[in-house]
Design a protein around this motif. Structure first.
Motif, PDB file in Angstrom:
ATOM      1  N   GLU A 187     -15.763 -24.869   3.438  1.00 51.83           N
ATOM      2  CA  GLU A 187     -15.205 -24.443   2.078  1.00 51.83           C
ATOM      3  C   GLU A 187     -14.215 -23.767   1.901  1.00 51.83           C
ATOM      4  OE1 GLU A 187     -16.779 -23.946  -2.712  1.00 51.83           O
ATOM      5  OE2 GLU A 187     -18.174 -23.784  -1.107  1.00 51.83           O
ATOM      6  N   ASN A 188     -12.944 -23.804   1.549  1.00 51.16           N
ATOM      7  CA  ASN A 188     -11.860 -23.022   1.376  1.00 51.16           C
ATOM      8  C   ASN A 188     -11.800 -22.367  -0.095  1.00 51.16           C
ATOM      9  OD1 ASN A 188      -9.520 -21.683   2.066  1.00 51.16           O
ATOM     10  ND2 ASN A 188      -8.189 -23.362   1.704  1.00 51.16           N
ATOM     11  N   LYS A 189     -12.164 -21.037  -0.008  1.00 57.13           N
ATOM     12  CA  LYS A 189     -11.995 -20.630  -1.375  1.00 57.13           C
ATOM     13  C   LYS A 189     -10.933 -19.301  -1.547  1.00 57.13           C
ATOM     14  CE  LYS A 189     -15.711 -20.544  -3.637  1.00 57.13           C
ATOM     15  NZ  LYS A 189     -17.089 -20.094  -4.180  1.00 57.13           N
ATOM     16  N   GLU A 190     -10.587 -19.162  -2.801  1.00 58.84           N
ATOM     17  CA  GLU A 190      -9.534 -18.102  -2.888  1.00 58.84           C
ATOM     18  C   GLU A 190     -10.113 -16.748  -2.181  1.00 58.84           C
ATOM     19  OE1 GLU A 190      -7.093 -15.831  -6.522  1.00 58.84           O
ATOM     20  OE2 GLU A 190      -8.839 -17.359  -6.979  1.00 58.84           O
ATOM     21  N   GLU A 191      -9.078 -16.070  -1.867  1.00 57.56           N
ATOM     22  CA  GLU A 191      -9.209 -14.757  -0.941  1.00 57.56           C
ATOM     23  C   GLU A 191      -9.769 -13.735  -1.889  1.00 57.56           C
ATOM     24  OE1 GLU A 191      -6.760 -11.362   1.571  1.00 57.56           O
ATOM     25  OE2 GLU A 191      -5.757 -13.422   1.024  1.00 57.56           O
ATOM     26  N   MET A 192     -10.910 -12.938  -1.558  1.00 59.02           N
ATOM     27  CA  MET A 192     -11.313 -11.928  -2.566  1.00 59.02           C
ATOM     28  C   MET A 192      -9.976 -10.930  -2.435  1.00 59.02           C
ATOM     29  SD  MET A 192     -14.269 -10.059  -0.051  1.00 59.02           S
ATOM     30  CE  MET A 192     -15.037 -11.671   0.068  1.00 59.02           C
ATOM     31  N   ASP A 193     -10.081 -10.405  -3.783  1.00 57.04           N
ATOM     32  CA  ASP A 193      -9.011  -9.232  -4.018  1.00 57.04           C
ATOM     33  C   ASP A 193      -9.632  -8.046  -3.690  1.00 57.04           C
ATOM     34  OD1 ASP A 193     -10.589  -8.340  -6.053  1.00 57.04           O
ATOM     35  OD2 ASP A 193      -9.574  -9.342  -7.608  1.00 57.04           O
ATOM     36  N   MET A 194      -8.481  -6.821  -3.661  1.00 55.83           N
ATOM     37  CA  MET A 194      -8.777  -5.532  -3.117  1.00 55.83           C
ATOM     38  C   MET A 194      -9.844  -4.706  -4.146  1.00 55.83           C
ATOM     39  SD  MET A 194      -6.987  -5.246  -0.569  1.00 55.83           S
ATOM     40  CE  MET A 194      -7.454  -3.537  -0.207  1.00 55.83           C
ATOM     41  N   SER A 195     -10.124  -5.306  -5.357  1.00 57.58           N
ATOM     42  CA  SER A 195     -11.024  -4.637  -5.967  1.00 57.58           C
ATOM     43  C   SER A 195     -12.330  -5.162  -5.439  1.00 57.58           C
ATOM     44  CB  SER A 195     -11.009  -4.939  -7.632  1.00 57.58           C
ATOM     45  OG  SER A 195      -9.922  -4.215  -8.213  1.00 57.58           O
ATOM     46  N   TYR A 196     -12.574  -6.342  -5.315  1.00 57.76           N
ATOM     47  CA  TYR A 196     -13.901  -6.584  -4.769  1.00 57.76           C
ATOM     48  C   TYR A 196     -14.174  -6.155  -3.231  1.00 57.76           C
ATOM     49  CZ  TYR A 196     -17.704  -9.909  -3.319  1.00 57.76           C
ATOM     50  OH  TYR A 196     -18.810 -10.169  -2.799  1.00 57.76           O
ATOM     51  N   LEU A 197     -13.185  -5.970  -2.499  1.00 58.24           N
ATOM     52  CA  LEU A 197     -13.210  -5.495  -1.345  1.00 58.24           C
ATOM     53  C   LEU A 197     -13.727  -4.018  -1.396  1.00 58.24           C
ATOM     54  CD1 LEU A 197     -10.316  -6.712   0.936  1.00 58.24           C
ATOM     55  CD2 LEU A 197     -12.814  -7.377   1.194  1.00 58.24           C
ATOM     56  N   LYS A 198     -13.069  -2.997  -2.280  1.00 54.08           N
ATOM     57  CA  LYS A 198     -13.492  -1.773  -2.359  1.00 54.08           C
ATOM     58  C   LYS A 198     -14.970  -1.693  -2.898  1.00 54.08           C
ATOM     59  CE  LYS A 198      -9.844  -0.745  -5.014  1.00 54.08           C
ATOM     60  NZ  LYS A 198      -9.100   0.070  -6.000  1.00 54.08           N
ATOM     61  N   GLY A 199     -15.135  -2.573  -3.746  1.00 52.99           N
ATOM     62  CA  GLY A 199     -16.832  -2.471  -4.146  1.00 52.99           C
ATOM     63  C   GLY A 199     -18.017  -2.912  -2.876  1.00 52.99           C
ATOM     64  N   MET A 200     -17.393  -4.005  -2.162  1.00 51.51           N
ATOM     65  CA  MET A 200     -17.995  -4.361  -1.056  1.00 51.51           C
ATOM     66  C   MET A 200     -18.116  -3.279  -0.052  1.00 51.51           C
ATOM     67  SD  MET A 200     -17.341  -7.534   1.518  1.00 51.51           S
ATOM     68  CE  MET A 200     -15.883  -6.778   2.221  1.00 51.51           C
ATOM     69  N   THR A 226      -5.625  -6.310  -8.052  1.00 53.40           N
ATOM     70  CA  THR A 226      -5.859  -7.658  -7.799  1.00 53.40           C
ATOM     71  C   THR A 226      -5.065  -8.183  -6.792  1.00 53.40           C
ATOM     72  OG1 THR A 226      -4.119  -8.194  -9.575  1.00 53.40           O
ATOM     73  CG2 THR A 226      -6.285  -8.082 -10.426  1.00 53.40           C
ATOM     74  N   ARG A 227      -4.630  -7.414  -6.070  1.00 52.17           N
ATOM     75  CA  ARG A 227      -3.685  -7.912  -4.832  1.00 52.17           C
ATOM     76  C   ARG A 227      -4.896  -8.196  -3.867  1.00 52.17           C
ATOM     77  NH1 ARG A 227      -1.967  -3.886  -1.375  1.00 52.17           N
ATOM     78  NH2 ARG A 227      -3.758  -2.746  -2.201  1.00 52.17           N
ATOM     79  N   LYS A 228      -4.323  -9.138  -2.905  1.00 51.22           N
ATOM     80  CA  LYS A 228      -4.834  -9.970  -1.709  1.00 51.22           C
ATOM     81  C   LYS A 228      -4.488  -8.905  -0.450  1.00 51.22           C
ATOM     82  CE  LYS A 228      -6.843 -13.051  -4.267  1.00 51.22           C
ATOM     83  NZ  LYS A 228      -6.154 -12.837  -5.394  1.00 51.22           N
ATOM     84  N   LEU A 229      -5.384  -8.590   0.514  1.00 54.83           N
ATOM     85  CA  LEU A 229      -5.075  -8.110   1.601  1.00 54.83           C
ATOM     86  C   LEU A 229      -4.248  -8.603   2.389  1.00 54.83           C
ATOM     87  CD1 LEU A 229      -5.587  -5.428   3.254  1.00 54.83           C
ATOM     88  CD2 LEU A 229      -7.601  -6.355   4.079  1.00 54.83           C
TER      89      LEU A 229
END
Length: 215
Positions: A194-207, A126-129
């Motif tokens: 629109e400013n939204k929360e940064e995607m986390d590392m789990s999402y990045l790995k999936g993407m 759940t970290r942010k890059l």
């Protein structure tokens, strides 16, 4: 000096280690390569560590430790133990999916990150890059790369590669970047809509494994 080479710092080329794709196989391949480079005292010659798809899974795990390249055997053991002895939690997966479905950007990437990637890596990161941008480290600078599927299919070759670092994310061929902390926000012609929360590392790995980005 450890290699008995007489060179000035200005003479040393900028060296990048490039990791291939291939899911879990690529993750293990990257880890084994880095371990061998460390044993040969070559790892500290690298300025950049770049990856796509599965090799980024290895990278994201390693960079949880700001000094992993200085203690690679411990980093290798931690990842190996997690892959062989780690557990996969159904409740953790469902909690992640329930949180993701509340976002209007909910997509197959969220499902894949919470199921397939989590199941194979035994890690919900759940970290942010962007959190890595302010840390001092002797590790090679990480670059995560992904192909923009729409641009590639549309013949926009300069816009095909999308790169993500702790500081910025964008199209290297076009020179268009945003701060990594805005990954997931909405932009139009360079303006933040629109400013939204940064995607986390789990999402990045999936993407990154799906080799798709849509920003």
């Amino acid at each position: 000096k450890s290699l008995s080479l007489s060179l000035c710092q200005e003479d040393v080329p900028h060296i990048a280690i490039l990791g291939s794709g291939g899911g879990l196989r690529a993750m293990l391949g990257m880890l084994g390569t880095l371990v061998q480079l460390g044993e040969e005292e070559l790892l500290d010659c690298a300025l950049y560590l770049c990856g796509v798809s599965g090799s980024t899974w290895c990278m994201s795990s390693l960079y949880q430790d700001h000094m992993w390249s200085s203690n690679l055997p411990a980093a290798e053991k931690k990842i190996s133990d997690r892959l062989t002895k780690g557990t996969w939690s159904w409740s953790e997966m469902m909690k992640r999916l329930k949180k993701a479905e509340m976002d209007d950007n909910f997509s197959l990437t969220d499902v894949w990150a919470a199921t397939g990637v989590y199941y194979m890596t035994k890690e919900m990161d759940t970290r942010k890059l962007s959190e890595e941008s302010g840390t001092k480290s002797e590790n090679p600078f990480p670059i995560y790369a992904v192909i923009d599927k729409k641009c590639k299919q549309g013949g926009l070759t300069k816009a095909s590669w999308f790169e993500i670092t702790p500081h910025e994310a964008g199209y290297s061929g076009l020179g268009y970047y945003v701060e990594t902390s805005h990954m997931g926000s909405r932009f139009k012609r360079g303006e933040l809509l629109e400013n939204k929360e940064e995607m986390d590392m789990s999402y990045l790995k999936g993407m990154i494994l799906l080799m798709i980005v849509n920003i």
